[in-house]
Design an enzyme around this catalytic site. Structure first.
Site, PDB file in Angstrom:
ATOM      1  N   HIS A 181      45.757  30.674  47.291  1.00  0.00           N
ATOM      2  CA  HIS A 181      47.209  30.863  47.400  1.00  0.00           C
ATOM      3  C   HIS A 181      47.656  30.588  48.846  1.00  0.00           C
ATOM      4  O   HIS A 181      46.920  30.881  49.794  1.00  0.00           O
ATOM      5  CB  HIS A 181      47.590  32.313  47.095  1.00  0.00           C
ATOM      6  CG  HIS A 181      47.499  32.709  45.650  1.00  0.00           C
ATOM      7  ND1 HIS A 181      47.198  31.848  44.628  1.00  0.00           N
ATOM      8  CD2 HIS A 181      47.715  33.930  45.059  1.00  0.00           C
ATOM      9  CE1 HIS A 181      47.207  32.508  43.480  1.00  0.00           C
ATOM     10  NE2 HIS A 181      47.512  33.772  43.712  1.00  0.00           N
ATOM     11  N   VAL A 240      37.213  35.809  37.895  1.00  0.00           N
ATOM     12  CA  VAL A 240      36.966  36.864  38.888  1.00  0.00           C
ATOM     13  C   VAL A 240      35.604  37.521  38.650  1.00  0.00           C
ATOM     14  O   VAL A 240      34.846  37.771  39.591  1.00  0.00           O
ATOM     15  CB  VAL A 240      38.107  37.911  38.864  1.00  0.00           C
ATOM     16  CG1 VAL A 240      37.803  39.078  39.791  1.00  0.00           C
ATOM     17  CG2 VAL A 240      39.433  37.251  39.256  1.00  0.00           C
ATOM     18  N   CYS A 287      46.866  39.767  43.949  1.00  0.00           N
ATOM     19  CA  CYS A 287      46.243  38.807  44.873  1.00  0.00           C
ATOM     20  C   CYS A 287      47.185  38.350  45.997  1.00  0.00           C
ATOM     21  O   CYS A 287      46.790  38.316  47.172  1.00  0.00           O
ATOM     22  CB  CYS A 287      45.727  37.601  44.099  1.00  0.00           C
ATOM     23  SG  CYS A 287      46.919  36.947  42.924  1.00  0.00           S
TER      24      CYS A 287
HETATM   25  P1  A2P Z   1      35.515  36.126  27.250  1.00  0.00           P
HETATM   26  O1  A2P Z   1      35.006  35.053  28.149  1.00  0.00           O
HETATM   27  O2  A2P Z   1      34.496  36.612  26.300  1.00  0.00           O
HETATM   28  O3  A2P Z   1      36.846  35.791  26.623  1.00  0.00           O
HETATM   29  P2  A2P Z   1      39.863  34.926  32.955  1.00  0.00           P
HETATM   30  O4  A2P Z   1      40.703  35.865  33.784  1.00  0.00           O
HETATM   31  O5  A2P Z   1      39.143  33.918  33.770  1.00  0.00           O
HETATM   32  O6  A2P Z   1      40.652  34.346  31.836  1.00  0.00           O
HETATM   33  O7  A2P Z   1      38.702  35.844  32.293  1.00  0.00           O
HETATM   34  C1  A2P Z   1      38.987  36.937  31.460  1.00  0.00           C
HETATM   35  C2  A2P Z   1      37.721  37.759  31.229  1.00  0.00           C
HETATM   36  O8  A2P Z   1      38.074  38.892  30.424  1.00  0.00           O
HETATM   37  C3  A2P Z   1      36.638  37.036  30.469  1.00  0.00           C
HETATM   38  O9  A2P Z   1      35.371  37.476  30.900  1.00  0.00           O
HETATM   39  C4  A2P Z   1      36.902  37.468  29.047  1.00  0.00           C
HETATM   40  O10 A2P Z   1      35.774  37.414  28.199  1.00  0.00           O
HETATM   41  C5  A2P Z   1      37.256  38.918  29.272  1.00  0.00           C
HETATM   42  N1  A2P Z   1      38.002  39.453  28.128  1.00  0.00           N
HETATM   43  C6  A2P Z   1      39.171  39.014  27.626  1.00  0.00           C
HETATM   44  N2  A2P Z   1      39.532  39.760  26.552  1.00  0.00           N
HETATM   45  C7  A2P Z   1      38.562  40.699  26.378  1.00  0.00           C
HETATM   46  C8  A2P Z   1      38.343  41.772  25.464  1.00  0.00           C
HETATM   47  N3  A2P Z   1      39.221  42.040  24.484  1.00  0.00           N
HETATM   48  N4  A2P Z   1      37.213  42.521  25.601  1.00  0.00           N
HETATM   49  C9  A2P Z   1      36.343  42.259  26.595  1.00  0.00           C
HETATM   50  N5  A2P Z   1      36.496  41.260  27.497  1.00  0.00           N
HETATM   51  C10 A2P Z   1      37.588  40.494  27.400  1.00  0.00           C
END
Ligand code: A2P
Length: 336
Positions: free
Chosen positions: A243, A16, A130
């Site tokens: 979806h 996203v 969504c």
């Molecule tokens: P990262 O790529 O560094 O793991 P998706 O929904 O596609 O799985 O993406 C999740 C998003 O949330 C990614 O950008 C991920 O970063 C970020 N994210 C997940 N955990 C954390 C965290 N603890 N702190 C900051 N960002 C996070």
């Protein structure tokens, strides 16, 4: 042109977050300073937005000083911890997670439906689920003309709803199954290649899973009809990112398929795809990458008396209107 001083995208490396960055390029938004935030794992990566290479920074408690708006798409845990920190720093948060959606002081907004609810925000605005957004893009224009008395929906939800890793799992599992290799699900809880399964969120005491409960509760909040009868069955299918939903509606007054087609043909963010002769109706592959939600199979429900029932089939891009676009539209309403 909507001008924003400083904007942060939290979860900028995710499915996203990346789409939000793409939309910032496409829409009439002028952002002074853009901070791209993710976990420590991604810090130092570079993402190109509007021909600028922006270095991803680790999200910390200090990330929001001077930031006017933040779009969060990093999951509920991150939102619960960091959205209040951002808000305390004077930043207005648009949150894609479910962490605050049902809080009474947090507006839950689809700009085509209830933009007026933005007026009561206290620093956090929630982006709806969504499947809820995609359903309501077509139910709302009909409801405004002829009050809906009951909704029964079944979803066919893409892998993207579980994030980038789930989309990759769909691709790699499909290749592995075709190659005859053994497959073990890692991101999603069941085999997604050549399979489908009931949405893998926890089941509540009433037998509904969390996704189904979100569609029910969030629709009631967005429509301001707290007792609207809604039932939902949510299913994950092997589709990358759009979806689909089969929607059955009961109305207060009679409504014909052609009435509905006419109403939906002028609804913003909706495109009617309903060619019975060519057998061409909404398909997830044609909704992918589109801003509009596609609606078709518009027909009278012959099981309901008095011409008060309709059947519809809808497809919408889960990452686009189901998440990133809706959040960017909220940002445009707030800053415009
Ligand atoms: P990262 O790529 O560094 O793991 P998706 O929904 O596609 O799985 O993406 C999740 C998003 O949330 C990614 O950008 C991920 O970063 C970020 N994210 C997940 N955990 C954390 C965290 N603890 N702190 C900051 N960002 C996070």
């Amino acid at each position: 042109m909507v001008k924003i001083g400083q904007l942060a995208v939290v979860g900028a490396t995710g499915a996203v977050g990346k789409e939000v960055c793409t939309l910032l390029e496409r829409r009439s938004l002028s952002v002074g300073t853009l901070s791209l935030l993710a976990s420590a794992r991604s810090a130092g990566q570079s993402i190109k937005v509007n021909d600028r290479n922006i270095t991803v920074q680790e999200l910390t408690e200090k990330s929001f000083h001077g930031v006017d708006y933040a779009i969060f798409s990093a999951g509920g845990g991150v939102s619960k911890k960091f959205a209040p920190i951002a808000k305390a720093a004077g930043c207005v948060v648009i949150d894609n997670s479910s962490a605050f959606r049902m809080d009474s002081d947090v507006p839950l907004v689809v700009p085509e439906i209830n933009p007026g609810d933005l007026d009561y925000h206290q620093g956090i605005i929630a982006n709806p689920n969504c499947s809820t957004i995609i359903m309501n893009m077509v139910v709302w224009p009909l409801h405004r003309e002829n009050p809906v008395r009951r909704i029964a929906v079944s979803t066919y939800q893409a892998a993207s709803g579980a994030g980038q890793a789930a989309m990759q799992e769909l691709t790699s599992q499909t290749a592995d199954v075709l190659a005859g290799w053994p497959v073990e699900p890692k991101v999603l809880s069941h085999l997604i290649a050549f399979n489908l399964f009931s949405h893998d969120t926890p089941i509540g005491q009433d037998g509904y899973n969390q996704e189904e409960r979100k569609m029910i509760d969030e629709t009631r909040k967005i429509f301001h009809v707290p007792d609207l009868p809604i039932t939902a069955t949510c299913v994950r299918v092997p589709i990358p990112r759009a979806h689909s939903e089969s929607i059955n509606l009961s109305f207060e007054n009679p409504i014909s398929a052609s009435d509905a087609r006419e109403i939906l043909s002028t609804a913003p963010g909706v495109r009617v795809v309903d060619d019975a002769i060519a057998n061409h109706f909404p398909m997830p592959i044609e909704a992918t990458g589109q801003d509009d939600c596609l609606v078709g199979r518009i027909r009278q429900d012959v099981s309901q008396p008095g011409g008060c029932g309709l059947e519809l089939f809808v497809c919408g891009d889960q990452i686009r209107k189901g998440a990133a676009l809706n959040a960017v539209q909220i940002l445009e309403c707030l800053a415009g």
